[in-house]
Design a protein around this motif. Structure first.
Motif, PDB file in Angstrom:
ATOM      1  N   CYS A  97      -9.802   0.933  -1.017  1.00 42.92           N
ATOM      2  CA  CYS A  97      -9.214   1.991   0.032  1.00 42.92           C
ATOM      3  C   CYS A  97      -7.791   1.723   0.100  1.00 42.92           C
ATOM      4  O   CYS A  97      -6.985   0.959  -0.657  1.00 42.92           O
ATOM      5  N   GLY A  98      -6.942   2.144   0.924  1.00 45.52           N
ATOM      6  CA  GLY A  98      -5.379   2.182   0.966  1.00 45.52           C
ATOM      7  C   GLY A  98      -4.934   0.916   1.296  1.00 45.52           C
ATOM      8  O   GLY A  98      -4.115   0.363   0.702  1.00 45.52           O
ATOM      9  N   THR A  99      -5.671   0.287   2.162  1.00 44.25           N
ATOM     10  CA  THR A  99      -5.267  -1.256   2.578  1.00 44.25           C
ATOM     11  C   THR A  99      -5.468  -2.053   1.469  1.00 44.25           C
ATOM     12  O   THR A  99      -4.458  -2.996   1.163  1.00 44.25           O
ATOM     13  N   LEU A 102      -2.535  -1.474  -0.811  1.00 38.44           N
ATOM     14  CA  LEU A 102      -1.254  -2.195  -0.235  1.00 38.44           C
ATOM     15  C   LEU A 102      -1.535  -3.538  -0.581  1.00 38.44           C
ATOM     16  O   LEU A 102      -0.479  -4.296  -1.108  1.00 38.44           O
ATOM     17  N   TYR A 124       0.870  -0.969   9.502  1.00 39.70           N
ATOM     18  CA  TYR A 124      -0.768  -0.351  10.016  1.00 39.70           C
ATOM     19  C   TYR A 124      -1.404  -1.446  10.499  1.00 39.70           C
ATOM     20  O   TYR A 124      -1.458  -2.670   9.715  1.00 39.70           O
ATOM     21  N   THR A 126      -4.520  -2.447   9.657  1.00 36.37           N
ATOM     22  CA  THR A 126      -5.285  -3.317   8.795  1.00 36.37           C
ATOM     23  C   THR A 126      -4.741  -4.225   7.818  1.00 36.37           C
ATOM     24  O   THR A 126      -5.045  -5.091   7.197  1.00 36.37           O
ATOM     25  N   GLN A 179       6.780   1.579   6.052  1.00 39.51           N
ATOM     26  CA  GLN A 179       6.004   2.438   6.283  1.00 39.51           C
ATOM     27  C   GLN A 179       6.339   3.848   6.271  1.00 39.51           C
ATOM     28  O   GLN A 179       7.273   4.041   7.233  1.00 39.51           O
ATOM     29  N   SER A 181       4.494   7.014   6.723  1.00 40.20           N
ATOM     30  CA  SER A 181       3.980   7.663   7.865  1.00 40.20           C
ATOM     31  C   SER A 181       4.146   7.253   9.237  1.00 40.20           C
ATOM     32  O   SER A 181       4.440   5.969   9.543  1.00 40.20           O
ATOM     33  N   GLY A 183       1.600   6.509  11.095  1.00 42.23           N
ATOM     34  CA  GLY A 183       0.437   5.776  11.393  1.00 42.23           C
ATOM     35  C   GLY A 183      -0.155   6.306  12.691  1.00 42.23           C
ATOM     36  O   GLY A 183      -0.273   7.665  12.781  1.00 42.23           O
ATOM     37  N   ASP A 214       4.552   1.660   2.026  1.00 43.77           N
ATOM     38  CA  ASP A 214       3.369   2.228   2.377  1.00 43.77           C
ATOM     39  C   ASP A 214       3.337   3.670   2.403  1.00 43.77           C
ATOM     40  O   ASP A 214       3.850   4.325   3.449  1.00 43.77           O
ATOM     41  N   CYS A 216       0.743   6.112   2.417  1.00 41.20           N
ATOM     42  CA  CYS A 216      -0.331   6.527   2.886  1.00 41.20           C
ATOM     43  C   CYS A 216      -0.121   7.752   3.810  1.00 41.20           C
ATOM     44  O   CYS A 216       0.887   7.546   4.589  1.00 41.20           O
ATOM     45  N   TYR A 217      -0.632   8.905   3.188  1.00 40.84           N
ATOM     46  CA  TYR A 217      -0.350  10.227   4.203  1.00 40.84           C
ATOM     47  C   TYR A 217       0.874  10.903   3.939  1.00 40.84           C
ATOM     48  O   TYR A 217       1.144  11.948   4.221  1.00 40.84           O
ATOM     49  N   SER A 237      -3.838   5.717  -0.719  1.00 47.77           N
ATOM     50  CA  SER A 237      -5.518   5.911  -0.621  1.00 47.77           C
ATOM     51  C   SER A 237      -5.733   7.325  -1.427  1.00 47.77           C
ATOM     52  O   SER A 237      -4.987   8.260  -1.279  1.00 47.77           O
ATOM     53  N   LYS A 240      -7.192  10.119   0.919  1.00 51.15           N
ATOM     54  CA  LYS A 240      -6.004  10.607   1.558  1.00 51.15           C
ATOM     55  C   LYS A 240      -5.576  11.738   0.760  1.00 51.15           C
ATOM     56  O   LYS A 240      -6.181  12.223  -0.250  1.00 51.15           O
TER      57      LYS A 240
HETATM   58  C1  LIG Z   1      -4.625   4.981   6.058  1.00 54.20           C
HETATM   59  C2  LIG Z   1      -3.512   4.086   6.079  1.00 54.20           C
HETATM   60  C3  LIG Z   1      -3.615   2.701   5.628  1.00 54.20           C
HETATM   61  C4  LIG Z   1      -4.545   2.212   4.832  1.00 54.20           C
HETATM   62  O1  LIG Z   1      -5.767   2.786   5.446  1.00 54.20           O
HETATM   63  P1  LIG Z   1      -7.178   2.595   4.802  1.00 54.20           P
HETATM   64  O2  LIG Z   1      -8.047   2.926   5.760  1.00 54.20           O
HETATM   65  O3  LIG Z   1      -7.437   1.306   4.074  1.00 54.20           O
HETATM   66  O4  LIG Z   1      -7.244   3.439   3.316  1.00 54.20           O
HETATM   67  C5  LIG Z   1      -2.356   2.215   5.630  1.00 54.20           C
HETATM   68  N1  LIG Z   1      -0.992   2.741   5.995  1.00 54.20           N
HETATM   69  C6  LIG Z   1      -1.153   3.605   6.613  1.00 54.20           C
HETATM   70  C7  LIG Z   1       0.106   4.390   7.118  1.00 54.20           C
HETATM   71  C8  LIG Z   1      -2.344   4.715   6.819  1.00 54.20           C
HETATM   72  O5  LIG Z   1      -2.189   5.906   7.296  1.00 54.20           O
END
Ligand SMILES: *Cc1c(COP(=O)(O)O)cnc(C)c1O
Length: 430
Positions: A97-99, A102, A124, A126, A179, A181, A183, A214, A216-217, A237, A240
């Motif tokens: 996954c994205g987490t 990262l 984020y 996680t 980061q 996004s 989030g 990060d 993501c998105y 991820s 995404k």
């Molecule tokens: C989705 C996301 C992640 C990682 O999330 P996963 O659910 O593990 O894929 C990390 N940072 C941001 C800003 C995200 O939107």
């Protein structure tokens, strides 16, 4: 059948509401055109990169066992690197996954005694247990390994606090983290220009500091990615944006060659790094998903613009506003009451191709301090490039809408969500 009747006859949307949608779309034209222009450029880049590395049918073959010499996997990683303007990339379905992606960057690069500095406030959710901000000691967080952490909050207007960065950078600051996004926060994402400025500023203070983003998105929402704007390493991820809705699982890391290699050593083990990792038949979906991604992201962005324009017209506060510059695919909207949040999510669920018959309910999710409701009817579990909506049930009752593989689906989802608000007596339409 008249266009407005489709929504009425098949999905029970008031004809007046469906008719209003047409005028909302007119209002969105300019924003749609901007999104199309970005998609056209990114699409061309993706195709050009695939041509340059001579992607062919043989790259879609399956590898098993150790996965040595999987040519398709290597070419896919070259294509990602080229498109993201990065020296190198790691693109694997084994990254869960994205987490995880990262975390590979963080654990791969940081060493005991180093400090990680976030300049976009709390990362984020996680990532908190990875860094050791939250969670029990001894589970192997960065903190357990002697990596310290500090964060600088964003200013009230959502911009980076440059004065505070200057003071916070010390001899042991190894990495600065951003980061991109929003989030799940009511703030604007960092644009590529913002990231470029921040990276430049940090490098002026100490050129050897590693800038990590990060991403993501964020992928394909703008014409450039952080790695062409001063970021040394970034991750995201595959369920995404860059997976284009076709990747069944996975994550990527892209950036400087030496740093990607360190992440690869963490992904498997020192010595083996990126040389192993059977692709088990996933290459085709990852290539095709990346091919689809610029277009898919545009579909989802247009859906968000439509949602924002419509909800603004109905008197709701949105973030971003419909015509605002976008650097992620998330659309936040303040719905004012718990009942409205629940009704809205119910409407999104009703419009789904998958699991349309289930009714989302708020529940106590681990890691949250209040019940959360989630609407999703996805082909890939948890995929948020597919249309989904979620909301913590707490004031000011903000719902977060994201994704959408096709614009028509997002439009239907928004119409159904607004219809649910009307049906619940929470909204009157003139
Ligand atoms: C989705 C996301 C992640 C990682 O999330 P996963 O659910 O593990 O894929 C990390 N940072 C941001 C800003 C995200 O939107």
């Amino acid at each position: 059948m008249k266009k407005t009747d489709i929504f009425h006859d098949m999905f029970g949307v008031d004809t007046a509401l469906a008719a209003k949608a047409a005028s909302i779309e007119d209002k969105c034209r300019r924003a749609f055109e901007r999104i199309d222009a970005v998609a056209a450029l990114n699409q061309a880049r993706v195709i050009r990169a695939m041509q340059r590395f001579r992607v062919s049918d043989s790259h879609f073959n399956i590898s098993t066992g150790y996965g040595y010499d999987d040519r398709g996997r290597e070419v896919l990683e070259q294509v990602y690197a080229e498109v993201f303007h990065a020296e190198d990339a790691l693109v694997r379905h084994q990254i869960t996954c994205g987490t995880h992606a990262l975390a590979l960057c963080l654990y791969g690069v940081l060493r005991p005694g180093d400090e990680l500095l976030s300049i976009t406030g709390k990362p984020y959710d996680t990532l908190e247990e990875i860094i050791g901000i939250r969670g029990k000691p001894g589970c192997g967080s960065l903190k357990d390994y002697g990596v310290s952490y500090r964060q600088i909050e964003l200013l009230d207007d959502g911009s980076v606090n440059y004065d505070a960065i200057k003071d916070a950078i010390h001899a042991n600051t190894k990495m600065v983290f951003l980061q991109r996004s929003r989030g799940y926060a009511w703030r604007d994402p960092l644009t590529i220009r913002d990231i470029e400025q921040a990276a430049y500023f940090v490098k002026q203070i100490r050129s050897d500091i590693i800038i990590m983003v990060d991403n993501c998105y964020g992928e394909f929402t703008e014409e450039r990615e952080p790695t062409s704007a001063g970021a040394d390493i970034m991750a995201g991820s595959l369920i995404k944006n860059p997976g284009g809705g076709l990747a069944l699982s996975g994550g990527y890391v892209a950036g400087r060659k030496d740093l990607v290699e360190q992440a690869a050593y963490r992904m498997t083990v020192p010595g083996l790094g990126r040389e192993v990792g059977a692709t088990l038949g996933q290459n085709r979906a990852l290539f095709q998903g990346f091919f689809m991604a610029p277009h898919t992201v545009a579909q989802s962005l247009k859906g968000s613009v439509f949602a924002a324009a419509f909800l603004e017209e109905l008197g709701y506060e949105t973030c971003p506003a419909y015509d605002q510059e976008r650097s992620d695919i998330i659309q936040a909207v303040r719905l004012k009451s718990p009942e409205a949040v629940i009704a809205f999510c119910r409407g999104i669920q009703k419009a789904s191709p998958v699991d349309s018959f289930v009714t989302p309910e708020p529940w106590d999710m681990p890691g949250y301090d209040c019940p959360v409701i989630m609407a999703a009817g996805a082909f890939v579990q948890g995929s948020s490039i597919e249309l989904s909506a979620d909301a913590p049930i707490r004031p000011p009752y903000t719902a977060y809408l994201q994704g959408g593989l096709v614009y028509e689906h997002v439009k239907l989802g928004v119409l159904c969500a607004i219809q649910e608000l009307i049906n619940a007596g929470l909204l009157e339409i003139a």
